[in-house]
Design a protein around this motif. Structure first.
Motif, PDB file in Angstrom:
ATOM      1  N   ARG A   1       0.567  -1.389   0.251  1.00  0.00           N
ATOM      2  CA  ARG A   1       0.413  -0.421   0.178  1.00  0.00           C
ATOM      3  C   ARG A   1       0.847   1.360  -0.104  1.00  0.00           C
ATOM      4  NH1 ARG A   1      -4.679  -1.043   4.927  1.00  0.00           N
ATOM      5  NH2 ARG A   1      -4.707  -3.584   4.434  1.00  0.00           N
ATOM      6  N   ILE A   2       2.212   1.628   0.648  1.00  0.00           N
ATOM      7  CA  ILE A   2       2.877   2.604   0.823  1.00  0.00           C
ATOM      8  C   ILE A   2       4.184   1.450   0.352  1.00  0.00           C
ATOM      9  CG2 ILE A   2       1.507   3.384   2.693  1.00  0.00           C
ATOM     10  CD1 ILE A   2       3.776   3.124   4.382  1.00  0.00           C
ATOM     11  N   PRO A   3       5.043   2.685  -0.462  1.00  0.00           N
ATOM     12  CA  PRO A   3       6.321   2.265  -1.291  1.00  0.00           C
ATOM     13  C   PRO A   3       7.248   2.298  -0.004  1.00  0.00           C
ATOM     14  CG  PRO A   3       5.795   4.286  -1.660  1.00  0.00           C
ATOM     15  CD  PRO A   3       4.757   3.893  -0.834  1.00  0.00           C
ATOM     16  N   ALA A   4       8.331   1.481  -0.194  1.00  0.00           N
ATOM     17  CA  ALA A   4       9.668   1.658   1.142  1.00  0.00           C
ATOM     18  C   ALA A   4      10.973   1.663   0.933  1.00  0.00           C
ATOM     19  CB  ALA A   4       9.001   0.866   2.516  1.00  0.00           C
ATOM     20  N   HIS A   5      11.802   1.620   1.008  1.00  0.00           N
ATOM     21  CA  HIS A   5      12.850   0.505   0.540  1.00  0.00           C
ATOM     22  C   HIS A   5      13.887   0.593   1.495  1.00  0.00           C
ATOM     23  CE1 HIS A   5      12.611   4.563  -2.658  1.00  0.00           C
ATOM     24  NE2 HIS A   5      12.429   5.038  -1.814  1.00  0.00           N
ATOM     25  N   ARG A   6      14.150  -1.390   1.416  1.00  0.00           N
ATOM     26  CA  ARG A   6      15.162  -2.183   2.011  1.00  0.00           C
ATOM     27  C   ARG A   6      15.747  -1.789   1.652  1.00  0.00           C
ATOM     28  NH1 ARG A   6      13.093  -5.188   5.724  1.00  0.00           N
ATOM     29  NH2 ARG A   6      10.826  -5.209   4.480  1.00  0.00           N
ATOM     30  N   LEU A   7      16.934  -1.361   3.015  1.00  0.00           N
ATOM     31  CA  LEU A   7      18.387  -1.024   2.794  1.00  0.00           C
ATOM     32  C   LEU A   7      19.444  -1.819   3.286  1.00  0.00           C
ATOM     33  CD1 LEU A   7      18.368   3.022   3.817  1.00  0.00           C
ATOM     34  CD2 LEU A   7      18.285   1.691   1.596  1.00  0.00           C
ATOM     35  N   GLY A   8      18.910  -3.001   3.887  1.00  0.00           N
ATOM     36  CA  GLY A   8      19.617  -4.010   4.639  1.00  0.00           C
ATOM     37  C   GLY A   8      18.442  -4.537   4.712  1.00  0.00           C
ATOM     38  N   PRO A   9      18.510  -6.340   5.772  1.00  0.00           N
ATOM     39  CA  PRO A   9      17.879  -7.117   5.854  1.00  0.00           C
ATOM     40  C   PRO A   9      16.611  -6.903   7.139  1.00  0.00           C
ATOM     41  CG  PRO A   9      20.111  -8.225   6.866  1.00  0.00           C
ATOM     42  CD  PRO A   9      20.633  -7.046   5.703  1.00  0.00           C
ATOM     43  N   LYS A  10      16.947  -5.758   7.972  1.00  0.00           N
ATOM     44  CA  LYS A  10      16.695  -4.974   9.192  1.00  0.00           C
ATOM     45  C   LYS A  10      16.142  -3.976   8.592  1.00  0.00           C
ATOM     46  CE  LYS A  10      16.862  -8.788  12.354  1.00  0.00           C
ATOM     47  NZ  LYS A  10      17.226  -9.260  13.770  1.00  0.00           N
ATOM     48  N   LEU A  11      16.766  -3.019   7.727  1.00  0.00           N
ATOM     49  CA  LEU A  11      16.532  -1.612   7.913  1.00  0.00           C
ATOM     50  C   LEU A  11      15.943  -1.281   6.654  1.00  0.00           C
ATOM     51  CD1 LEU A  11      18.349   0.748   8.680  1.00  0.00           C
ATOM     52  CD2 LEU A  11      19.685   0.712   6.971  1.00  0.00           C
ATOM     53  N   VAL A  12      14.971  -0.307   6.198  1.00  0.00           N
ATOM     54  CA  VAL A  12      13.678   0.198   5.807  1.00  0.00           C
ATOM     55  C   VAL A  12      13.876   1.379   6.001  1.00  0.00           C
ATOM     56  CG1 VAL A  12      11.280   0.141   5.397  1.00  0.00           C
ATOM     57  CG2 VAL A  12      12.352  -1.936   6.834  1.00  0.00           C
ATOM     58  N   ARG A  13      13.575   2.541   4.865  1.00  0.00           N
ATOM     59  CA  ARG A  13      13.566   3.869   5.706  1.00  0.00           C
ATOM     60  C   ARG A  13      12.205   4.026   4.181  1.00  0.00           C
ATOM     61  NH1 ARG A  13      15.868   3.261   9.111  1.00  0.00           N
ATOM     62  NH2 ARG A  13      17.738   4.272   9.838  1.00  0.00           N
TER      63      ARG A  13
ATOM     64  N   ASP B   1       8.016  12.186   0.963  1.00  0.00           N
ATOM     65  CA  ASP B   1       7.172  12.628  -0.728  1.00  0.00           C
ATOM     66  C   ASP B   1       6.309  11.202  -0.921  1.00  0.00           C
ATOM     67  OD1 ASP B   1       7.891  15.054   0.105  1.00  0.00           O
ATOM     68  OD2 ASP B   1      10.134  14.937  -0.877  1.00  0.00           O
ATOM     69  N   GLU B   2       7.157  10.336  -0.833  1.00  0.00           N
ATOM     70  CA  GLU B   2       7.140   9.377  -2.110  1.00  0.00           C
ATOM     71  C   GLU B   2       4.951   8.606  -1.540  1.00  0.00           C
ATOM     72  OE1 GLU B   2      10.783   7.025  -4.297  1.00  0.00           O
ATOM     73  OE2 GLU B   2       9.759   5.971  -2.305  1.00  0.00           O
ATOM     74  N   VAL B   3       4.919   9.125  -0.307  1.00  0.00           N
ATOM     75  CA  VAL B   3       4.242   8.325   0.495  1.00  0.00           C
ATOM     76  C   VAL B   3       3.179   8.744   0.076  1.00  0.00           C
ATOM     77  CG1 VAL B   3       3.165   7.592   2.532  1.00  0.00           C
ATOM     78  CG2 VAL B   3       5.397   6.663   1.820  1.00  0.00           C
ATOM     79  N   ASP B   4       3.313  10.099   0.990  1.00  0.00           N
ATOM     80  CA  ASP B   4       2.299  11.048  -0.146  1.00  0.00           C
ATOM     81  C   ASP B   4       1.858  11.389  -1.160  1.00  0.00           C
ATOM     82  OD1 ASP B   4       2.662  12.713   2.859  1.00  0.00           O
ATOM     83  OD2 ASP B   4       4.069  13.612   2.229  1.00  0.00           O
ATOM     84  N   ALA B   5       2.659  10.861  -2.055  1.00  0.00           N
ATOM     85  CA  ALA B   5       1.734  10.853  -3.019  1.00  0.00           C
ATOM     86  C   ALA B   5       1.196   9.854  -2.921  1.00  0.00           C
ATOM     87  CB  ALA B   5       3.149  11.286  -3.997  1.00  0.00           C
ATOM     88  N   VAL B   6       1.735   8.861  -2.969  1.00  0.00           N
ATOM     89  CA  VAL B   6       0.595   7.713  -2.817  1.00  0.00           C
ATOM     90  C   VAL B   6      -0.936   7.510  -2.284  1.00  0.00           C
ATOM     91  CG1 VAL B   6       0.396   4.918  -2.815  1.00  0.00           C
ATOM     92  CG2 VAL B   6       2.501   5.820  -3.501  1.00  0.00           C
ATOM     93  N   LEU B   7      -0.937   8.393  -0.766  1.00  0.00           N
ATOM     94  CA  LEU B   7      -1.778   7.809   0.139  1.00  0.00           C
ATOM     95  C   LEU B   7      -3.074   9.564  -0.699  1.00  0.00           C
ATOM     96  CD1 LEU B   7      -0.397   8.098   3.673  1.00  0.00           C
ATOM     97  CD2 LEU B   7      -1.693   6.646   2.449  1.00  0.00           C
ATOM     98  N   THR B   8      -2.282   9.947  -0.929  1.00  0.00           N
ATOM     99  CA  THR B   8      -2.985  11.350  -2.044  1.00  0.00           C
ATOM    100  C   THR B   8      -3.751  10.981  -2.940  1.00  0.00           C
ATOM    101  OG1 THR B   8      -1.835  13.435  -0.908  1.00  0.00           O
ATOM    102  CG2 THR B   8      -2.546  13.945  -2.865  1.00  0.00           C
TER     103      THR B   8
END
Length: 104
Positions: free
Chosen positions: A30-42, A46-53
């Motif tokens: 439902r919302i975009p996220a960037h996995r930077l490692g096995p447990k590191l998510v950011r 701005d991307e989430v706002d665009a999707v939710l809007t």
């Protein structure tokens, strides 16, 4: 547009959601996220706002379709046999309207 990368916890606080809900939204896509490692998510706010809007605007432009009580009762009557518990739930949803037992 500048990137506003935040942790899951920071995003949850920003949107007034629980961390568990944000993680579920990420898992469901439902919302975009960037996995930077096995447990590191950011998340980029701005991307989430665009999707939710976009989803909010779509929901507002699509007219709500509501079935009438009579249509719901007709569908229930045409359905296979219902248990007493299922009938009770339907009665409660319909505000106490009687639901006939199926003759199947």
């Amino acid at each position: 547009m500048s990137r506003r990368n935040v942790t899951v916890a920071e995003a949850a606080e920003h949107y007034g959601l629980s961390v568990k809900t944000v993680r579920r939204y990420i898992a469901d896509g439902r919302i975009p996220a960037h996995r930077l490692g096995p447990k590191l998510v950011r998340l980029d706010l701005d991307e989430v706002d665009a999707v939710l809007t976009a989803r909010t605007q779509t929901a507002e432009t699509v007219p709500a379709v509501e079935a009438s009580r009579d249509e719901i009762i007709r569908l229930v009557e045409a359905a296979p046999d219902l248990s007493d518990g299922q009938r009770d739930i339907i009665r409660a949803v319909l505000g106490g309207a009687p639901v006939a037992a199926s003759n199947r």
